[in-house]
Design an enzyme around this catalytic site. Structure first.
Site, PDB file in Angstrom:
ATOM      1  N   ARG A 136      25.275 -26.736   9.540  1.00 47.98           N
ATOM      2  CA  ARG A 136      23.866 -26.279   9.803  1.00 47.98           C
ATOM      3  C   ARG A 136      22.865 -27.412   9.099  1.00 47.98           C
ATOM      4  O   ARG A 136      23.261 -28.255   8.139  1.00 47.98           O
ATOM      5  CB  ARG A 136      23.718 -24.992   9.322  1.00 47.98           C
ATOM      6  CG  ARG A 136      23.994 -24.659   7.836  1.00 47.98           C
ATOM      7  CD  ARG A 136      23.908 -23.012   7.656  1.00 47.98           C
ATOM      8  NE  ARG A 136      23.955 -22.782   5.996  1.00 47.98           N
ATOM      9  CZ  ARG A 136      23.160 -21.945   5.441  1.00 47.98           C
ATOM     10  NH1 ARG A 136      22.742 -21.059   6.001  1.00 47.98           N
ATOM     11  NH2 ARG A 136      23.539 -21.893   4.014  1.00 47.98           N
ATOM     12  N   VAL A 152      34.367 -26.845  -1.411  1.00 49.93           N
ATOM     13  CA  VAL A 152      33.991 -27.779  -2.354  1.00 49.93           C
ATOM     14  C   VAL A 152      34.247 -27.394  -3.705  1.00 49.93           C
ATOM     15  O   VAL A 152      34.380 -28.174  -4.746  1.00 49.93           O
ATOM     16  CB  VAL A 152      32.673 -28.255  -2.251  1.00 49.93           C
ATOM     17  CG1 VAL A 152      32.571 -29.007  -0.789  1.00 49.93           C
ATOM     18  CG2 VAL A 152      31.551 -27.411  -2.604  1.00 49.93           C
ATOM     19  N   TYR A 176      19.739 -24.292  -9.918  1.00 45.45           N
ATOM     20  CA  TYR A 176      19.696 -25.159  -8.733  1.00 45.45           C
ATOM     21  C   TYR A 176      19.155 -26.378  -9.168  1.00 45.45           C
ATOM     22  O   TYR A 176      19.712 -27.739  -8.664  1.00 45.45           O
ATOM     23  CB  TYR A 176      18.949 -24.505  -7.695  1.00 45.45           C
ATOM     24  CG  TYR A 176      18.877 -25.417  -6.239  1.00 45.45           C
ATOM     25  CD1 TYR A 176      19.859 -25.426  -5.559  1.00 45.45           C
ATOM     26  CD2 TYR A 176      17.868 -26.063  -6.155  1.00 45.45           C
ATOM     27  CE1 TYR A 176      19.750 -25.885  -4.346  1.00 45.45           C
ATOM     28  CE2 TYR A 176      17.374 -26.812  -4.874  1.00 45.45           C
ATOM     29  CZ  TYR A 176      18.471 -26.718  -4.054  1.00 45.45           C
ATOM     30  OH  TYR A 176      18.313 -27.381  -2.795  1.00 45.45           O
TER      31      TYR A 176
END
Length: 239
Positions: free
Chosen positions: A16, A54, A145
């Site tokens: 996506r 991951v 983040y």
């Protein structure tokens, strides 16, 4: 399109947004494209989908073996898989922080390490790490983040120093605000706030990020390594 020069390309989180647009861009280039994904998804014809997490090295190794069997050793790796879990610092738990780092930064390390083995044998390769302008600009609520995305810069530059003489490049792409499913969840008020800081006066389309990734992976960019390329309409200049 030169099918004789088709390369084995792997895009993590390629089902996506930027990842999917990137997979399509390489497919249009005539490359052999594989993507990793975590949940069931529809992929374009010609794209090999492999389920992988991951945060799990064994899962990554299995995915690479599948891709190598189908397309040959991975020559172009786009480390795009990532998550966000925005919270202000005093509300952010240690797990909120470490989980984002484990997916975004340590996840990139895991796939880069696995891909580099084949690249070193071939004496050629392209690594593109998908970061964010949040890495250099910062954002309230994104200490986890932003830290994970900033870490990619050091990773790419150290990788360049280790593997640069083997014909392998490692670069960081820093998208600004991109119109993806994730962005659609942002309030109109915040969208207006972001837009006010972008000289281009608009948000990016995923394809605009994908084309820069594709170019960085081409022969034309063979002498670019350890670079940080912002694709943000001018939003982060000077930082």
């Amino acid at each position: 399109m030169n099918m004789a020069a088709a390369r084995s390309v792997l895009v993590t989180g390629g089902n996506r947004g930027i990842g999917l647009a990137t997979a399509k861009a390489f497919l249009e280039n005539g490359d052999k494209v594989a993507v990793t994904y975590r949940s069931e998804t529809e992929l374009p014809d010609g794209v090999l989908g492999v389920r992988a997490d991951v945060t799990d090295s064994e899962s990554i190794d299995a995915a690479f073996k599948e891709v190598e069997a189908a397309h040959g050793p991975v020559e172009v790796l786009v480390a795009n898989a990532g998550i966000a879990n925005d919270k202000l610092l005093l509300r952010m738990s240690e797990e909120d922080f470490t989980s984002v780092l484990d997916t975004n930064l340590t996840g990139a390390f895991r796939v880069v390490k696995r891909a580099s083995k084949g690249m070193m044998k071939m004496r050629r390769g392209r690594v593109v790490l998908v970061s964010s302008v949040s890495a250099i600009y910062g954002a309230a609520g994104q200490i986890n983040y932003s830290a994970s995305k900033a870490g990619m810069v050091g990773m790419a530059r150290s990788l360049t120093r280790e593997l640069g003489s083997r014909g392998i490049t490692a670069n960081v792409i820093m998208p600004g605000v991109v119109k993806t499913d994730m962005f659609n969840e942002v309030s109109d008020e915040m969208q207006a706030h972001y837009l006010a800081g972008i000289p281009a006066g608009r948000f990016a389309e995923p394809e605009e990020i994908a084309r820069v990734i594709r170019w960085l992976s081409s022969d034309e960019a063979a002498y670019i390594s350890g670079a940080v390329i912002p694709v943000d309409g001018g939003g982060s200049m000077g930082h």
